[in-house]
Motif scaffolding. Structure first.
Motif, PDB file in Angstrom:
ATOM      1  N   SER A 112       0.838  -1.202   0.000  1.00  0.00           N
ATOM      2  CA  SER A 112       0.000   0.000   0.000  1.00  0.00           C
ATOM      3  C   SER A 112       0.873   1.253   0.000  1.00  0.00           C
ATOM      4  N   GLU A 113       0.236   2.382  -0.239  1.00  0.00           N
ATOM      5  CA  GLU A 113       0.946   3.658  -0.283  1.00  0.00           C
ATOM      6  C   GLU A 113       1.499   4.045   1.089  1.00  0.00           C
ATOM      7  N   GLN A 114       0.851   3.600   2.155  1.00  0.00           N
ATOM      8  CA  GLN A 114       1.324   3.915   3.504  1.00  0.00           C
ATOM      9  C   GLN A 114       2.698   3.304   3.752  1.00  0.00           C
ATOM     10  N   PHE A 121       5.001   2.750   1.494  1.00  0.00           N
ATOM     11  CA  PHE A 121       5.968   3.571   0.776  1.00  0.00           C
ATOM     12  C   PHE A 121       6.221   4.899   1.495  1.00  0.00           C
ATOM     13  N   GLU A 122       5.169   5.506   2.053  1.00  0.00           N
ATOM     14  CA  GLU A 122       5.344   6.757   2.782  1.00  0.00           C
ATOM     15  C   GLU A 122       6.208   6.564   4.023  1.00  0.00           C
ATOM     16  N   GLN A 123       5.993   5.447   4.743  1.00  0.00           N
ATOM     17  CA  GLN A 123       6.805   5.165   5.923  1.00  0.00           C
ATOM     18  C   GLN A 123       8.272   4.941   5.535  1.00  0.00           C
ATOM     19  N   ARG A 124       8.495   4.163   4.476  1.00  0.00           N
ATOM     20  CA  ARG A 124       9.863   3.920   4.017  1.00  0.00           C
ATOM     21  C   ARG A 124      10.544   5.223   3.610  1.00  0.00           C
ATOM     22  N   ASN A 125       9.817   6.055   2.882  1.00  0.00           N
ATOM     23  CA  ASN A 125      10.396   7.324   2.438  1.00  0.00           C
ATOM     24  C   ASN A 125      10.716   8.231   3.625  1.00  0.00           C
ATOM     25  N   ALA A 126       9.841   8.251   4.633  1.00  0.00           N
ATOM     26  CA  ALA A 126      10.088   9.089   5.809  1.00  0.00           C
ATOM     27  C   ALA A 126      11.331   8.602   6.560  1.00  0.00           C
ATOM     28  N   THR A 180      14.411   9.422   4.475  1.00  0.00           N
ATOM     29  CA  THR A 180      14.692  10.858   4.497  1.00  0.00           C
ATOM     30  C   THR A 180      15.356  11.252   5.808  1.00  0.00           C
TER      31      THR A 180
END
Length: 172
Positions: free
Chosen positions: A81-83, A85-90, A93
Motif C-alpha cells: 500500500s501507499e502507507q 511507501f510513505e513510511q519507508r520514504n520518511a 529521508t
C-alpha cells in the motif's frame, strides 16, 4: 630462367601428389526420402502467440465491462500500500538528513589552524642578522615565557602521574 625451371619442377611434384579428380555420377547413391516435421520451436512460438492473443482479448473484454482484469487484481494483491511507501520514504529521508548533518559536521572540522612550536625561541630567531633595519625585530619574550610555562606544566603533570604509579611513556 633457372628460377622458372625450379618452380615448374616443384609445381609438378604438387600436382603429382594431389588426389585425382573423378567425374563419375553419384545418382545411384541418393538417400531415402524422410518426412521432416516443423520442430518443437515452431509449435512453441505459435502457442505463445496464440495464448498472448487470447489473454489480450480476455483482459480487453473485462475492461469494457467495467471490472478490473484478473491480472490487475493479482498486481494489486501483491503491491504494497501507499502507507508502506510513505513510511519507508520518511525513514530514509530522516537517515539521509542525519548522514548529511554528520558529513557537514566532519567536513567543517578541518586540521588545526595553528600548530604548536617545539622550540619557539629557535624558530623565531633563526634568521641571520644581515640587512635587518633597527626596530624590525619584535620582542618575543612573552611568547617564549608562554611556551616555557606550558612545558613546565606538562612536566609537572608527568611527574605527578609517575608518583601515582601509572606507567608513563618515554615519548610523552
Amino acid at each position: 630462367m633457372f628460377f622458372a625451371r625450379r618452380s615448374v619442377a616443384s609445381a609438378r611434384l604438387l600436382l603429382r601428389n594431389q588426389q585425382p579428380r573423378r567425374f563419375d555420377s553419384h545418382a545411384a547413391h541418393h538417400a531415402a526420402p524422410v518426412n521432416e516435421s516443423f520442430g518443437r520451436s515452431f509449435y512453441v512460438t505459435i502457442g505463445t502467440f496464440a495464448s498472448c492473443y487470447v489473454l489480450y482479448r480476455l483482459t480487453k473484454a473485462n475492461e469494457e465491462s467495467g471490472s478490473p482484469s484478473w491480472i490487475s487484481n493479482l498486481i494489486q494483491k501483491w503491491t504494497p500500500s501507499e502507507q508502506v511507501f510513505e513510511q519507508r520514504n520518511a525513514i530514509r529521508t530522516a537517515v539521509m538528513e542525519k548522514a548529511a548533518s554528520d558529513r557537514h559536521l566532519f567536513a567543517s572540522q578541518g586540521p588545526r589552524e595553528t600548530f604548536e612550536l617545539k622550540q619557539p625561541e629557535v624558530s623565531f630567531n633563526a634568521v641571520p642578522p644581515y640587512n635587518v633595519s633597527p626596530g624590525q625585530n619584535a620582542d618575543l619574550s612573552h611568547v617564549v615565557a608562554h611556551y616555557q610555562r606550558q612545558n613546565q606544566e606538562l612536566e609537572e603533570a608527568r611527574v605527578a602521574r609517575m608518583k601515582d604509579g601509572k606507567v608513563v611513556s618515554l615519548y610523552e
